[in-house]
Design a protein around this motif. Sequence first.
Motif, short mmCIF file in Angstrom:
data_model
loop_
_atom_site.label_atom_id
_atom_site.label_comp_id
_atom_site.label_asym_id
_atom_site.label_seq_id
_atom_site.Cartn_x
_atom_site.Cartn_y
_atom_site.Cartn_z
N SER A 17 33.42 79.19 41.16
CA SER A 17 33.19 79.80 42.52
C SER A 17 33.29 78.04 43.82
N GLN A 18 32.24 77.09 42.74
CA GLN A 18 31.92 76.28 43.52
C GLN A 18 32.80 74.70 42.38
N GLY A 19 33.96 75.72 42.27
CA GLY A 19 35.17 74.95 41.82
C GLY A 19 35.09 73.79 40.42
N ARG A 40 40.61 69.64 48.06
CA ARG A 40 40.05 70.36 47.25
C ARG A 40 38.51 71.10 47.24
N THR A 41 37.90 69.51 47.04
CA THR A 41 36.38 70.06 46.82
C THR A 41 35.82 70.71 47.97
N VAL A 44 36.13 74.66 48.67
CA VAL A 44 35.46 75.93 48.37
C VAL A 44 33.92 75.29 48.59
N THR A 45 33.42 74.50 49.10
CA THR A 45 31.80 73.83 49.32
C THR A 45 31.96 74.60 51.24
N HIS A 46 32.66 73.23 51.61
CA HIS A 46 32.61 73.81 53.25
C HIS A 46 31.42 72.31 53.30
N ARG A 67 33.29 67.99 39.94
CA ARG A 67 34.71 68.97 39.95
C ARG A 67 36.51 67.92 39.73
N ARG A 239 31.00 83.28 49.81
CA ARG A 239 32.49 83.03 48.70
C ARG A 239 31.90 82.00 48.00
N ALA A 240 31.42 80.79 48.39
CA ALA A 240 30.87 79.62 47.69
C ALA A 240 30.66 79.74 46.49
#
Length: 452
Positions: A17-19, A40-41, A44-46, A67, A239-240
Amino acid sequence: MTTTLSWAEARRIALRSQGIGGTRRTAVPSPAVSREALRRTVAVTHLLQIDSVSVFARAHHLPVFTRSGSWDVSALDQLSMPGTRHERLLREALAHEATFTTEEVHALLRFRRRAAGTRDWGAVREAAARSPHLVEHVRGLLEEHGPLSAAAISRLLGDEERGEGWGWRRTSSQWVVEYLFRTGALDCVGRSVQFERLYLPAEDDEAWARAAGAERDGPAPGPGDHHAEVLALTRLASRALGVADPAAIADYFRLRAADARPAIAELRRRGEVTEVEVRRPDGPVTMLLHRDAPQPAPLRTAALVSPFDPSVFFRPRLQGLFDVEYRIGIYTPAVKRTTGYYALPFLHGDRFPLRVDLRADRARGVLEVRGVHAEPLPRLGRYLRTGPDELAAALAGELARAARWQDLEGIEVSTGSGTGELSGVLAEAVREGGPGERPAGTTGRAGTAGPV
């Protein structure tokens, strides 16, 4: 009927979920590829938690390396500063401590900036109340001189009187600058070579009105005033994380538990998260699984991870999911440290079996490995543990990638007292060469780690 997950499945969902778990580069790619890796990082992490310690690499640079592998860290400057030819992707904000956040998260945190005048750190509020005349002085200096640090503003104002005692000994104007940043009146537009924030006035008239005192003495906003923002942040956090308990979801953006609780309940009503039972050796644990969580496919990865990476920065989650009790050595006196000054967790598959104390000696062009310490992993059990030779070979390959990323020519592994149980095995693996590309001049020199 409640869905069940094995402990390994929960760990894999959390990491994916964290890529984490994809292909990683050894050679540093082009600026364009590096910018895409950063995008991209944070998709998913925000957020990227910021830390000033650069003994190996700064904490906000490591998540992309974990990642995607090697990347050009100047991409972060390009995408976080206004006025460049690239669209601004990130802003500095107080999201989970000091962080770079996406524009979406920065906007959602406006309620926190609005509340800064009534709820924030006491010393910050008091300084603004004591010295309201400094607000316009600070704004005028920034409009005249361009980006400045709080220390530079203080010097230009001739404000050199600092508080007594230890800790945050700041001048009145430095406290006011901190207040203005926290209320959203100032925008951080970069960092100086001393890693100080550089500020410009934000284009937010409402924030400047608040900073001038128009709303400072008003009532603090109630939970209902920002439910929509909290709900959106809770959705992003769940979600993350993929699978998490409510405390971890609330902590991701440092939401108050009282605010996060109704938001999580709403996500459950909507079916965005559902209860699952995670089977651990010490008994089942109820967690929340996001409906878009990835499948728990095994990970074939070996990666160094920052202790401030979003996948591990909430220590109860690190212990509950990965069986790792982590305490950073920076704040511990040298004589009491057991795993070094700034030890990085080492991810192998879906476990963190080691932590590695690294130092980049840039003058000599050497990556120093000052200690390699096995995690006790008391609940995972011996049957799940990887042998020392396999771990050492995997770590040697990751160290080669790390050295290449940091433009270092060699690796030196210290052995002897205080360097950990696996330092000798790693030194041999480095001499033989781990999997992947090695930097030129790699050695496995033995010695005793010196003091930090």
